[in-house]
Design an enzyme around this catalytic site. Structure first.
Site, PDB file in Angstrom:
ATOM      1  N   GLU A  30       0.809  -1.225   0.000  1.00 17.04           N
ATOM      2  CA  GLU A  30       0.000   0.000   0.000  1.00 17.04           C
ATOM      3  C   GLU A  30       0.838   1.270   0.000  1.00 17.04           C
ATOM      4  O   GLU A  30       0.516   2.239  -0.686  1.00 17.04           O
ATOM      5  CB  GLU A  30      -0.962   0.023   1.197  1.00 17.04           C
TER       6      GLU A  30
ATOM      7  N   HIS B 239     -11.522  -4.516   9.898  1.00 17.35           N
ATOM      8  CA  HIS B 239     -12.125  -4.292   8.583  1.00 17.35           C
ATOM      9  C   HIS B 239     -13.358  -3.397   8.650  1.00 17.35           C
ATOM     10  O   HIS B 239     -14.138  -3.369   7.709  1.00 17.35           O
ATOM     11  CB  HIS B 239     -12.533  -5.626   7.942  1.00 17.35           C
TER      12      HIS B 239
END
Ligand SMILES: Cc1ncc(C[n+]2csc(CCOP(=O)(O)OP(=O)(O)O)c2C)c(N)n1
Ligand SMILES: [Mg+2]
Lengths: 321, 341
Positions: B58, B128
């Site tokens: 990322e 999440h």
């Protein structure tokens, strides 16, 4: 680039940095700066292998890279003095100095942060059908940052024309490179499937030749490469270190490296008259740069929130109006 | 005119912009296969260099987008999970969003960071389920959280065309919602809110998927309650863009209603609702007849068991109570209009 030109660039960097130290100590430059003194052969040798349309990303120790890539020295001086005529209009200072029009995508205050930026620029070059390359400069401290490894992997799988230039000056602030890093730097890079070369970073011609070969291969579609330059900084990590007494290296060690001063190495290849002539013209340039900077205006405080957004949005103030 | 799901609207906006502007490309994880459904079919149609699958890196692919943007592209970076924005906070906030200021305006950094499926999704647990839009607003990064399909279309187009970095949150709980999207739909400007329902008594500021909840509550309260209590006329104001916030739109609404409740899916501490309430208290004090209220996420990570998850998220019942409590203070309806005059 001729020996005289290489020497001229190195001399410009050296004298620029020496002046900066004086100006920081005199409080004419705010904050601290990270001097490139001792490492001039790296930026100079690598940039000698580059074209104007090539891109570089730099580090906290960026003045040398920016000068070697061709930035205007008076405007650099003005930037460091916080003047509106500075390259970054007094918004960047030492650690963010940039000239995007020359492919200088900025010095960077965050170790290793320039790596993915260089990779993105290299990809864009490929998309444009150009053979331009991107050079990412970083120190030995950056080799333990994840983002550098993520980027080397991406450059490897996509065969991007990126030259990763590691300036191994032996220390990240006070922490010795051998203590910080397991294994060898070039072997790490080689594991990503790229050519990885170590060169004497105190010899500008050796750097230029090694970088030249790797850049040529990258331009020809050979993918990324890694160049470790063994070098040394003759001064503290930053201007303020002089008074801090950190004691992580000995005076003897510094003296040993100073014997291999890259300016002396290159000057020995030129005749004395040529060196004297270059030295004089560099002094003249730096005097002009400082005079230009000092005569230039300081920014209006009312402009402190300018240049944040390309869309022209002006951020709110810290008090209700 | 086609009625489409939010997610389809995102996909259409992306495809329209990619066809219109060859400098737009997408990078992220599993975007060729389109795990998140926004890039479906685009790799086959537009080629692998416009839809780029990245390794799970990322920080690097986010920084890569900035480099490509400086070199003239308009990257769209997709994040598979909202919490991945934490790993990319440095290249977004500290690099891309500061570059223009740091260089004194030398360059623009037109990158869009999109999270197709932000916030809690019932059972995905603590790592999440985040909805970190306030974090970007706090850092001054343009941030969009559209509530509906048409807004998702128009705001995605604007985000991609914008010359600054924009973080785009598509709330998971809104992705299935349907709305008419005009065949010739265009961009919706950043920083302009939308009044979903007008009302006279209370302004409810709702963000993202919570707009739907606010509308349900407004509907309920519009009828007299079981105990014969007066109906409450609720205005639902959706800022759509979190940063820059539509302060003028907020002021126009609160100046009419005199009451404010904010419904927000970020944590209570330093969340977006805190900013809205603080600004109203400072700048709209003369218009407020009741102290403003906020309904937010709890200050806690999301636990796994669904009833625990739901217990920490802002709810309709909490909103209805808050609206009733502020409506009980001061004059309403015609009386209020008179008081304001
Ligand atoms: C990610 C990050 N961590 C820490 C710092 C603080 N810091 C600035 S320079 C530096 C040392 C960097 O060493 P190296 O990469 O070898 O470069 P050198 O200073 O030797 O040129 C550190 C730790 C930083 N700027 N960025
Ligand atoms: Mg070092």
């Amino acid at each position: 680039m001729s020996a005289a030109d290489l020497y001229r660039t190195m001399r410009t960097i050296r004298r620029f940095e020496e002046q900066i130290v004086t100006l920081v100590n005199a409080n004419e430059i705010a904050g601290v700066t990270h001097e490139y003194i001792g490492q001039e052969a790296v930026a100079t040798g690598v940039c000698a292998a580059l074209r104007d349309d090539d891109v570089i990303t730099s580090t906290h120790r960026g003045h040398g890279h920016v000068i070697a890539k061709g930035a205007d020295v008076p405007r650099m001086m003005a930037e460091l003095l916080g003047r509106t005529t500075g390259l970054n209009r007094a918004r960047g200072g030492s650690m963010h100095i940039a000239d995007v029009s020359l492919g200088i995508y900025g010095a960077n205050g965050i170790v290793a942060a320039g790596a993915p930026i260089a990779a993105g620029a290299a990809w864009a070059g490929l998309q444009a059908g150009s053979d331009r390359v991107a050079v990412c400069f970083f120190g030995d401290g950056a080799v333990n940052q994840g983002v550098l490894h993520e980027t080397m992997n991406m450059a490897g799988i996509w065969r991007l024309p990126v030259l990763f230039v590691c300036e191994n000056n032996g220390y990240a602030v006070s922490f010795a490179q051998e203590q910080a890093t397991a294994g060898s730097l070039v072997e790490r890079a080689a594991a990503y499937g790229m050519a990885a070369v170590r060169v004497d970073g105190m010899d500008v011609e050796a750097v230029r030749d090694a970088a030249g070969a790797l850049v040529a291969a990258a331009r020809a579609g050979g993918g990324p490469a890694f160049l470790e330059c063994e070098t040394y900084r003759f001064v503290g990590h930053h201007t303020a270190e002089a008074t801090m007494g950190l004691g992580y290296r000995s005076d003897e060690e510094i003296a040993r490296w100073r014997e291999r001063d890259p300016l002396l190495v290159e000057a020995a290849r030129l005749d004395a008259a040529a060196v004297a002539e270059i030295d004089a013209s560099v002094e003249e340039l730096l005097e002009r740069a400082l005079a230009f900077a000092r005569e230039s205006p300081r920014p209006e405080v009312s402009s402190a929130r300018d240049y944040v957004y390309a869309s022209g949005l002006v951020p709110r103030e810290g008090v209700a109006v | 005119m086609a009625r489409m799901r939010y997610q389809q609207a995102l996909a259409r906006a992306l495809r329209d912009e990619m066809l219109r502007d060859p400098s737009v490309f997408v990078l992220g994880e599993d975007v060729r296969a389109s795990l998140r459904g926004v890039t479906r079919g685009l790799a086959a149609e537009l080629g692998d260099q416009r839809i780029i699958d990245t390794p799970i890196s990322e920080q690097a692919f986010t920084g890569f987008a900035m480099g490509a943007a400086l070199a003239g592209h308009r990257p769209v970076v997709e994040f598979q999970i909202p919490s991945l924005l934490f790993t990319a906070y440095e290249p977004i906030v500290n690099q891309a969003a500061k570059f223009r200021l740091m260089t004194g305006g030398q360059a623009k950094v037109p990158v869009t960071y999109v999270v197709p499926g932000s916030g809690a999704r019932m059972g995905l647990a603590a790592q999440h389920s985040d909805h970190p839009y306030a974090m970007f607003a706090q850092a001054g990064v343009k941030t969009v959280v559209p509530a509906t399909a048409a807004d998702a279309y128009g705001l995605f187009v604007s985000a991609i065309r914008d010359d600054d970095p924009v973080v785009f949150f598509a709330p998971a709980a809104a992705l299935g919602g349907r709305e008419e999207v005009a065949d010739d739909a265009g961009p919706i400007p950043l920083g302009v809110g939308r009044v979903h329902r007008s009302g006279d008594d209370v302004t409810v500021v709702a963000i993202g998927h919570l707009v739907r909840d606010a509308l349900k509550v407004a509907e309920e309260l519009a009828a007299p309650d079981a105990d014969g209590g007066d109906p409450i006329s609720v205005e639902v104001f959706d800022p759509r863009t979190i940063y820059p916030f539509d302060w003028a739109g907020l002021a126009a609404s609160v100046r009419r209603t005199g009451r404010l409740v904010v419904l927000d899916d970020t944590n209570r501490s330093c969340g977006l609702a805190a900013e809205v309430v603080a600004t109203a208290a400072e700048e709209l004090a003369d218009a407020l007849v009741a102290p403003p209220r906020r309904i937010t996420r709890a200050d806690a990570p999301i636990p796994f068991a669904v009833e625990l998850e739901v217990a920490l998220l802002p709810s309709r019942a909490q909103l209805a109570d808050a609206v009733r409590s502020v409506a009980a203070i001061g004059p309403r309806g015609a009386l209020a209009q008179e008081a304001v005059r």
